[in-house]
Scaffold this motif. Structure first.
Motif, PDB file in Angstrom:
ATOM      1  N   LEU A 277      -4.029  16.719  15.814  1.00  0.00           N
ATOM      2  CA  LEU A 277      -3.831  16.712  17.322  1.00  0.00           C
ATOM      3  C   LEU A 277      -3.526  15.157  17.609  1.00  0.00           C
ATOM      4  CD1 LEU A 277      -6.987  18.395  18.809  1.00  0.00           C
ATOM      5  CD2 LEU A 277      -4.525  19.396  18.446  1.00  0.00           C
ATOM      6  N   ALA A 278      -2.832  14.651  18.535  1.00  0.00           N
ATOM      7  CA  ALA A 278      -2.553  13.406  18.801  1.00  0.00           C
ATOM      8  C   ALA A 278      -3.673  12.632  18.798  1.00  0.00           C
ATOM      9  CB  ALA A 278      -1.677  13.260  20.150  1.00  0.00           C
ATOM     10  N   LYS A 279      -4.764  13.186  19.276  1.00  0.00           N
ATOM     11  CA  LYS A 279      -6.128  12.237  19.322  1.00  0.00           C
ATOM     12  C   LYS A 279      -6.622  11.978  17.862  1.00  0.00           C
ATOM     13  CE  LYS A 279      -9.257  16.003  19.884  1.00  0.00           C
ATOM     14  NZ  LYS A 279     -10.438  16.436  20.476  1.00  0.00           N
ATOM     15  N   ASP A 280      -6.159  12.746  16.934  1.00  0.00           N
ATOM     16  CA  ASP A 280      -6.582  12.633  15.658  1.00  0.00           C
ATOM     17  C   ASP A 280      -5.880  11.605  14.787  1.00  0.00           C
ATOM     18  OD1 ASP A 280      -8.262  14.747  15.540  1.00  0.00           O
ATOM     19  OD2 ASP A 280      -6.502  16.031  14.925  1.00  0.00           O
TER      20      ASP A 280
ATOM     21  N   ARG B  72       0.216  16.980   9.568  1.00  0.00           N
ATOM     22  CA  ARG B  72       1.488  17.459  10.447  1.00  0.00           C
ATOM     23  C   ARG B  72       0.860  17.512  11.719  1.00  0.00           C
ATOM     24  NH1 ARG B  72       3.878  22.656   8.477  1.00  0.00           N
ATOM     25  NH2 ARG B  72       4.869  21.245   7.073  1.00  0.00           N
ATOM     26  N   LEU B  73       1.632  16.937  12.823  1.00  0.00           N
ATOM     27  CA  LEU B  73       1.411  17.153  14.127  1.00  0.00           C
ATOM     28  C   LEU B  73       1.427  18.475  14.392  1.00  0.00           C
ATOM     29  CD1 LEU B  73       2.791  14.307  16.344  1.00  0.00           C
ATOM     30  CD2 LEU B  73       0.363  14.896  15.947  1.00  0.00           C
ATOM     31  N   LYS B  74       0.412  19.238  15.355  1.00  0.00           N
ATOM     32  CA  LYS B  74       0.523  20.337  15.892  1.00  0.00           C
ATOM     33  C   LYS B  74       1.667  20.594  16.917  1.00  0.00           C
ATOM     34  CE  LYS B  74      -2.679  23.946  17.481  1.00  0.00           C
ATOM     35  NZ  LYS B  74      -4.057  24.201  17.402  1.00  0.00           N
ATOM     36  N   ALA B  75       2.144  21.803  16.789  1.00  0.00           N
ATOM     37  CA  ALA B  75       3.375  22.130  17.700  1.00  0.00           C
ATOM     38  C   ALA B  75       2.881  21.590  19.059  1.00  0.00           C
ATOM     39  CB  ALA B  75       3.720  23.686  17.677  1.00  0.00           C
ATOM     40  N   GLY B  76       3.899  20.902  19.716  1.00  0.00           N
ATOM     41  CA  GLY B  76       3.473  20.670  21.179  1.00  0.00           C
ATOM     42  C   GLY B  76       2.848  19.515  21.427  1.00  0.00           C
ATOM     43  N   GLU B  77       2.125  18.966  20.331  1.00  0.00           N
ATOM     44  CA  GLU B  77       1.544  17.530  20.490  1.00  0.00           C
ATOM     45  C   GLU B  77       2.691  16.429  20.661  1.00  0.00           C
ATOM     46  OE1 GLU B  77      -2.085  16.506  20.361  1.00  0.00           O
ATOM     47  OE2 GLU B  77      -1.960  18.803  20.966  1.00  0.00           O
TER      48      GLU B  77
END
Length: 68
Positions: A9-12, A57-62
């Motif tokens: 996630l972006a927060k990660d 990898r960033l999760k889709a939509g992040e």
């Protein structure tokens, strides 16, 4: 050996848009890992560790926000 893919996630991500490998999210034993390396994820949406091949990898939509 199969290639591990870790969805983030972006927060990660840290303040520079990346993560370090080995990483607890990759379910690795830190004591048996390789040297700690920075993986830039924000720039391309994913990054691969040069030591173990784990893909972060960033999760889709992040979306990664930029402070600029």
């Amino acid at each position: 050996m199969s290639q591990a893919i870790v969805e983030l996630l972006a927060k990660d991500l840290n303040g520079n848009g990346g993560v370090y490998c080995p990483n607890p999210k990759a379910e690795m034993k830190l004591w048996s890992g390789h040297p700690k390396v920075y993986i830039d994820v924000a720039h391309e949406g994913e990054g691969k560790c040069p030591y173990c091949g784990t893909v972060y990898r960033l999760k889709a939509g992040e979306k990664v926000g930029h402070a600029h």
